[in-house]
Design an enzyme around this catalytic site. Sequence first.
Site, PDB file in Angstrom:
ATOM      1  N   GLU A 126      51.979  23.739  -0.149  1.00  0.00           N
ATOM      2  CA  GLU A 126      53.121  24.466  -0.722  1.00  0.00           C
ATOM      3  C   GLU A 126      53.634  23.690  -1.935  1.00  0.00           C
ATOM      4  O   GLU A 126      53.292  22.514  -2.104  1.00  0.00           O
ATOM      5  CB  GLU A 126      54.241  24.575   0.330  1.00  0.00           C
ATOM      6  CG  GLU A 126      53.818  25.334   1.568  1.00  0.00           C
ATOM      7  CD  GLU A 126      54.963  25.485   2.576  1.00  0.00           C
ATOM      8  OE1 GLU A 126      56.080  24.989   2.298  1.00  0.00           O
ATOM      9  OE2 GLU A 126      54.729  26.111   3.611  1.00  0.00           O
ATOM     10  N   PRO A 127      54.506  24.306  -2.716  1.00  0.00           N
ATOM     11  CA  PRO A 127      55.015  23.593  -3.901  1.00  0.00           C
ATOM     12  C   PRO A 127      55.617  22.218  -3.546  1.00  0.00           C
ATOM     13  O   PRO A 127      55.448  21.264  -4.292  1.00  0.00           O
ATOM     14  CB  PRO A 127      56.080  24.547  -4.454  1.00  0.00           C
ATOM     15  CG  PRO A 127      55.619  25.903  -4.025  1.00  0.00           C
ATOM     16  CD  PRO A 127      54.954  25.717  -2.690  1.00  0.00           C
ATOM     17  N   GLN A 278      19.148  -2.905 -21.179  1.00  0.00           N
ATOM     18  CA  GLN A 278      19.730  -3.345 -19.913  1.00  0.00           C
ATOM     19  C   GLN A 278      21.083  -2.670 -19.648  1.00  0.00           C
ATOM     20  O   GLN A 278      21.436  -2.401 -18.495  1.00  0.00           O
ATOM     21  CB  GLN A 278      19.903  -4.867 -19.935  1.00  0.00           C
ATOM     22  CG  GLN A 278      20.034  -5.444 -18.547  1.00  0.00           C
ATOM     23  CD  GLN A 278      20.087  -6.951 -18.553  1.00  0.00           C
ATOM     24  OE1 GLN A 278      20.932  -7.551 -19.241  1.00  0.00           O
ATOM     25  NE2 GLN A 278      19.195  -7.584 -17.826  1.00  0.00           N
ATOM     26  N   GLU A 364      42.030  18.308  -0.473  1.00  0.00           N
ATOM     27  CA  GLU A 364      41.824  17.898   0.929  1.00  0.00           C
ATOM     28  C   GLU A 364      42.241  16.432   1.147  1.00  0.00           C
ATOM     29  O   GLU A 364      41.641  15.709   1.940  1.00  0.00           O
ATOM     30  CB  GLU A 364      40.400  18.197   1.378  1.00  0.00           C
ATOM     31  CG  GLU A 364      40.131  19.698   1.223  1.00  0.00           C
ATOM     32  CD  GLU A 364      39.067  20.271   2.115  1.00  0.00           C
ATOM     33  OE1 GLU A 364      38.826  19.697   3.176  1.00  0.00           O
ATOM     34  OE2 GLU A 364      38.506  21.307   1.742  1.00  0.00           O
TER      35      GLU A 364
HETATM   36  N1  CAA Z   1      43.794  14.995  14.148  1.00  0.00           N
HETATM   37  C1  CAA Z   1      44.681  15.426  15.100  1.00  0.00           C
HETATM   38  N2  CAA Z   1      46.023  15.142  15.053  1.00  0.00           N
HETATM   39  C2  CAA Z   1      46.447  14.384  14.021  1.00  0.00           C
HETATM   40  C3  CAA Z   1      45.595  13.914  13.012  1.00  0.00           C
HETATM   41  C4  CAA Z   1      44.219  14.257  13.094  1.00  0.00           C
HETATM   42  N3  CAA Z   1      43.331  13.866  12.174  1.00  0.00           N
HETATM   43  N4  CAA Z   1      46.313  13.220  12.114  1.00  0.00           N
HETATM   44  C5  CAA Z   1      47.588  13.233  12.547  1.00  0.00           C
HETATM   45  N5  CAA Z   1      47.660  13.949  13.696  1.00  0.00           N
HETATM   46  C6  CAA Z   1      48.878  14.175  14.525  1.00  0.00           C
HETATM   47  C7  CAA Z   1      49.465  12.846  14.931  1.00  0.00           C
HETATM   48  O1  CAA Z   1      48.868  12.354  16.100  1.00  0.00           O
HETATM   49  C8  CAA Z   1      50.919  13.206  15.101  1.00  0.00           C
HETATM   50  O2  CAA Z   1      51.069  13.817  16.363  1.00  0.00           O
HETATM   51  P1  CAA Z   1      52.394  13.553  17.252  1.00  0.00           P
HETATM   52  O3  CAA Z   1      53.549  14.084  16.441  1.00  0.00           O
HETATM   53  O4  CAA Z   1      52.131  14.329  18.494  1.00  0.00           O
HETATM   54  O5  CAA Z   1      52.474  12.078  17.453  1.00  0.00           O
HETATM   55  C9  CAA Z   1      51.166  14.276  14.050  1.00  0.00           C
HETATM   56  O6  CAA Z   1      49.867  14.802  13.739  1.00  0.00           O
HETATM   57  C10 CAA Z   1      51.820  13.743  12.815  1.00  0.00           C
HETATM   58  O7  CAA Z   1      50.970  12.750  12.260  1.00  0.00           O
HETATM   59  P2  CAA Z   1      51.470  11.676  11.189  1.00  0.00           P
HETATM   60  O8  CAA Z   1      52.711  11.012  11.716  1.00  0.00           O
HETATM   61  O9  CAA Z   1      50.313  10.825  10.828  1.00  0.00           O
HETATM   62  O10 CAA Z   1      51.919  12.616   9.978  1.00  0.00           O
HETATM   63  P3  CAA Z   1      52.425  12.259   8.532  1.00  0.00           P
HETATM   64  O11 CAA Z   1      53.525  13.181   8.178  1.00  0.00           O
HETATM   65  O12 CAA Z   1      52.663  10.783   8.415  1.00  0.00           O
HETATM   66  O13 CAA Z   1      51.174  12.683   7.584  1.00  0.00           O
HETATM   67  C11 CAA Z   1      49.117  12.371   6.397  1.00  0.00           C
HETATM   68  C12 CAA Z   1      49.936  12.096   7.651  1.00  0.00           C
HETATM   69  C13 CAA Z   1      47.767  11.740   6.684  1.00  0.00           C
HETATM   70  C14 CAA Z   1      49.709  11.741   5.159  1.00  0.00           C
HETATM   71  C15 CAA Z   1      48.973  13.908   6.215  1.00  0.00           C
HETATM   72  O14 CAA Z   1      50.209  14.486   5.825  1.00  0.00           O
HETATM   73  C16 CAA Z   1      47.905  14.294   5.214  1.00  0.00           C
HETATM   74  O15 CAA Z   1      46.713  14.283   5.541  1.00  0.00           O
HETATM   75  N6  CAA Z   1      48.314  14.669   3.980  1.00  0.00           N
HETATM   76  C17 CAA Z   1      47.367  15.220   3.011  1.00  0.00           C
HETATM   77  C18 CAA Z   1      47.340  16.717   3.099  1.00  0.00           C
HETATM   78  C19 CAA Z   1      46.048  17.294   2.605  1.00  0.00           C
HETATM   79  O16 CAA Z   1      44.975  16.730   2.751  1.00  0.00           O
HETATM   80  N7  CAA Z   1      46.122  18.502   2.075  1.00  0.00           N
HETATM   81  C20 CAA Z   1      44.963  19.218   1.661  1.00  0.00           C
HETATM   82  C21 CAA Z   1      45.286  20.662   1.528  1.00  0.00           C
HETATM   83  S1  CAA Z   1      43.947  21.729   1.885  1.00  0.00           S
HETATM   84  C22 CAA Z   1      42.946  21.745   0.531  1.00  0.00           C
HETATM   85  O17 CAA Z   1      43.041  20.930  -0.344  1.00  0.00           O
HETATM   86  C23 CAA Z   1      41.876  22.778   0.598  1.00  0.00           C
HETATM   87  C24 CAA Z   1      41.221  23.089  -0.697  1.00  0.00           C
HETATM   88  O18 CAA Z   1      41.790  23.376  -1.700  1.00  0.00           O
HETATM   89  C25 CAA Z   1      39.756  23.118  -0.722  1.00  0.00           C
END
Ligand code: CAA
Length: 380
Positions: A126-127, A278, A364
């Site tokens: 989202e934004p 090289q 991602e």
């Molecule tokens: N698998 C399962 N559960 C998970 C997990 C995983 N890999 N990672 C975290 N969780 C769970 C945790 O266990 C936790 O659970 P509880 O609340 O029950 O304890 C919960 O999720 C929250 O986890 P965090 O406290 O680690 O969460 P956070 O707010 O600190 O965020 C982060 C962690 C890694 C920074 C995450 O926000 C993140 O990955 N951010 C990046 C987002 C991203 O990759 N976006 C991509 C968008 S899609 C895209 O890009 C598609 C495209 O265009 C092709």
Amino acid sequence: MFELPEDVQQIQQLARDFARKEVLPGAQKRDHEHAFPADLVRQLGEMGFMGMFVPEAYGGAGLSTLAYVVALEEICYADASVGVTMSVNNSLVCWPILANGTEAQKLKYLPDLASGTKLGCYALTEPDAGSDAGAQRTRATPDGDDYVLNGNKIWITNAPFADLCVGYASLAPEERNKAVCAFILDAKAPGFNVGKLEEKLGITSSATSELVFENLRVSRENLLGAERQGFRIAMATLDGGRIGIAAQALGIAQRAFDLAVAHARQRMAFGKPIAANQAIQWMIADMATRIESARLLTWRAAIFKDGADSARASHYCSMAKLAASETANFCADKALQIHGGYGYSKEYEVERLFRDARITTLYEGTSEIQRIVISRNYLG
Ligand code: CAA
């Protein structure tokens, strides 16, 4: 494991033949015209490449994550835009339905997705919720047997051509990730609106847009997993997605490398091929070493994801994505340098590879987010 199993090698060969014969020839034109590769997506579906790890019982190819990343690298070698379209459908749409869906949901949605008859997108960003994915503001309000969704999603790959969407919304945004729900959304439903199309630096023939959910009514039957489990589903989905982006990056890197080697051998300067210098040899050596390292990490992550302890695969997926995406940018940059001024021209493929590589350290999860996931595994 240093050699791919024979069945995976066969998939690799199938993907390579298709990619070089059908995908590569039109890649430059599609890039210049920003033309979505609908016909190629249909063909990929017919080959079983749009739902590679969906079991045959749900209309998929029933293959391993390893087979998937190997095939995806080959497609992205030819065209990373085609590759990301395939990657999103497999990793970000089929996978969460397979892993979290009810039997009825799997039977209803997976066959069409896996055959390429229908295309999926994944709406998390989202934004104000990019790297901080837990900051979801799109709201899901329960209403009888339905939820009503309102909010905006941005940077949604495949959205303009999608038939369905794995989308996220919160019951209470102030509770951050604790209130997020995952839904299977009908992209043709009233209130599911495709917004602004993004003009991008690279992967220009993949389609990316905003989505606007305006009183979008979703039946409770379309809740994916349990209420409030959406963030966990989103994160586990992205683990697999990140291996897909690693494979995409490897394809870009390998193509850049092959073009650099060919150019270095044939380009004459000061009476000899530039490969005799090289300075060029070291660039080629560094590119090759990084590609091989990143590929081994990607295969390792894929094997881990297929194993019994797959829930612990996160940091391997992030390592693979970090290594491969940085490698793609390194290799595209060096390939352009080796091509000199020609590499800066739109007539040459390395110019497209340089632009296409750039997204891999961003979507991602940025490289910085991957480092957070990796370091948390060791530091807590
Ligand atoms: N698998 C399962 N559960 C998970 C997990 C995983 N890999 N990672 C975290 N969780 C769970 C945790 O266990 C936790 O659970 P509880 O609340 O029950 O304890 C919960 O999720 C929250 O986890 P965090 O406290 O680690 O969460 P956070 O707010 O600190 O965020 C982060 C962690 C890694 C920074 C995450 O926000 C993140 O990955 N951010 C990046 C987002 C991203 O990759 N976006 C991509 C968008 S899609 C895209 O890009 C598609 C495209 O265009 C092709």
